[in-house]
Design an enzyme around this catalytic site. Sequence first.
Site, PDB file in Angstrom:
ATOM      1  N   ASP A 187      -5.184  -4.178   6.908  1.00  0.00           N
ATOM      2  CA  ASP A 187      -4.714  -3.717   8.223  1.00  0.00           C
ATOM      3  C   ASP A 187      -4.465  -2.211   8.255  1.00  0.00           C
ATOM      4  OD1 ASP A 187      -2.518  -3.514   6.594  1.00  0.00           O
ATOM      5  OD2 ASP A 187      -1.223  -4.829   7.778  1.00  0.00           O
ATOM      6  N   ASP A 192       5.750   1.824  -4.343  1.00  0.00           N
ATOM      7  CA  ASP A 192       6.557   0.802  -3.676  1.00  0.00           C
ATOM      8  C   ASP A 192       7.011  -0.305  -4.630  1.00  0.00           C
ATOM      9  OD1 ASP A 192       3.973  -0.144  -4.031  1.00  0.00           O
ATOM     10  OD2 ASP A 192       3.516  -0.272  -1.914  1.00  0.00           O
ATOM     11  N   GLU A 252       3.442  -0.400   7.019  1.00  0.00           N
ATOM     12  CA  GLU A 252       2.681  -1.333   7.847  1.00  0.00           C
ATOM     13  C   GLU A 252       2.292  -0.691   9.184  1.00  0.00           C
ATOM     14  OE1 GLU A 252       1.565  -3.839   6.527  1.00  0.00           O
ATOM     15  OE2 GLU A 252       3.012  -5.293   5.784  1.00  0.00           O
ATOM     16  N   HIS A 296      -2.652  -0.416   6.070  1.00  0.00           N
ATOM     17  CA  HIS A 296      -1.389   0.121   5.551  1.00  0.00           C
ATOM     18  C   HIS A 296      -1.609   0.889   4.250  1.00  0.00           C
ATOM     19  CE1 HIS A 296      -0.879  -3.887   3.324  1.00  0.00           C
ATOM     20  NE2 HIS A 296      -0.607  -3.027   2.369  1.00  0.00           N
TER      21      HIS A 296
HETATM   22  C1  GLP Z   1      -0.196  -3.929  -1.293  1.00  0.00           C
HETATM   23  C2  GLP Z   1       0.313  -2.613  -1.838  1.00  0.00           C
HETATM   24  C3  GLP Z   1      -0.557  -1.466  -1.406  1.00  0.00           C
HETATM   25  C4  GLP Z   1      -2.011  -1.783  -1.689  1.00  0.00           C
HETATM   26  C5  GLP Z   1      -2.422  -2.990  -0.887  1.00  0.00           C
HETATM   27  C6  GLP Z   1      -3.868  -3.388  -1.091  1.00  0.00           C
HETATM   28  O1  GLP Z   1       0.263  -4.222  -0.032  1.00  0.00           O
HETATM   29  N1  GLP Z   1       1.655  -2.333  -1.456  1.00  0.00           N
HETATM   30  O2  GLP Z   1      -0.160  -0.285  -2.087  1.00  0.00           O
HETATM   31  O3  GLP Z   1      -2.812  -0.694  -1.360  1.00  0.00           O
HETATM   32  O4  GLP Z   1      -1.594  -4.084  -1.317  1.00  0.00           O
HETATM   33  O5  GLP Z   1      -3.985  -4.097  -2.273  1.00  0.00           O
HETATM   34  P1  GLP Z   1      -5.340  -4.509  -2.962  1.00  0.00           P
HETATM   35  O6  GLP Z   1      -5.779  -3.331  -3.721  1.00  0.00           O
HETATM   36  O7  GLP Z   1      -4.956  -5.655  -3.861  1.00  0.00           O
HETATM   37  O8  GLP Z   1      -6.286  -4.912  -1.904  1.00  0.00           O
END
Ligand code: GLP
Length: 263
Positions: A141, A72, A148, A143
């Site tokens: 959440d 992404d 989302e 995702h």
């Molecule tokens: C973002 C990214 C996700 C990732 C999520 C959790 O929203 N788009 O791909 O998995 O954050 O991030 P973290 O690993 O910092 O908790």
Amino acid sequence: MRVIIKNNYNDCSQWAAHYVAYKIKAFRPTAKKPFVLGLPTGSTPLGMYKALIEMYQQGKLSFENVVTFNMDEYIGLDADHPQSYHYYMQENFFKHINIPKANIHMLNGMTKDYTKECELYEQSIKNYGKIHLFIGGVGEDGHIAFNEPGSSLSSRTRVKTLTQDTIVANSRFFDNDTSKVPHTVLTVGIGTVMDAEEVLIMGTGNKKARAIHHAIEGSINHMWPISILQMHQHGIILCDEEATRELRADTVCYFKDIEKQKF
Ligand code: GLP
């Protein structure tokens, strides 16, 4: 579904890196037959990237015939913006390894034609056949990538608007100022992730405990996008002890016992 429970974040990072290395080597990739890897950003995979870089530096692993597709990107942040995922990947991984630039694929959040960009991304994956291993993190959440809660469980690469929860969670990278967090993103779809030959989702720390509970013990539901992993033939959840806090004790024992029996 395979569930791997490690003691802590560091052990998860090491396991993930060794798994990626094992899969790449076992594939024996060549320029004509590259290993195709799906990659995430976020704080969770940082330890894995560090361990992979070390393996490369020690001459134990080559990325010469590895092709990558990132999950992404924020809309409106260029590759030089320190919070863009282009920048993150470059700084935390790509610039330290021997992957050819042409093998790296990332969604362009600065494009003027989002639909075309997303269609081309899907096409580009298809041109390689498929993604062999898609690695992801998970949001609090539930995702995956930026899909989302409420995302179609068969969605493809597209534009998404972030929920307030994600904007608040990600504002820690933007001086804790939610107004600086882009509200729209480009993301691979859940269907895109599910098409991969194998999917490895990492969740560490107690903030991820609810998502891990829904992923493993909940029913498949678009409000917990990660729960779709239950439908994948080769899905792996890799988590630390803290992230298992909302799992039943017997669920934890069950998956630990299975792993003990594996070689
Ligand atoms: C973002 C990214 C996700 C990732 C999520 C959790 O929203 N788009 O791909 O998995 O954050 O991030 P973290 O690993 O910092 O908790």
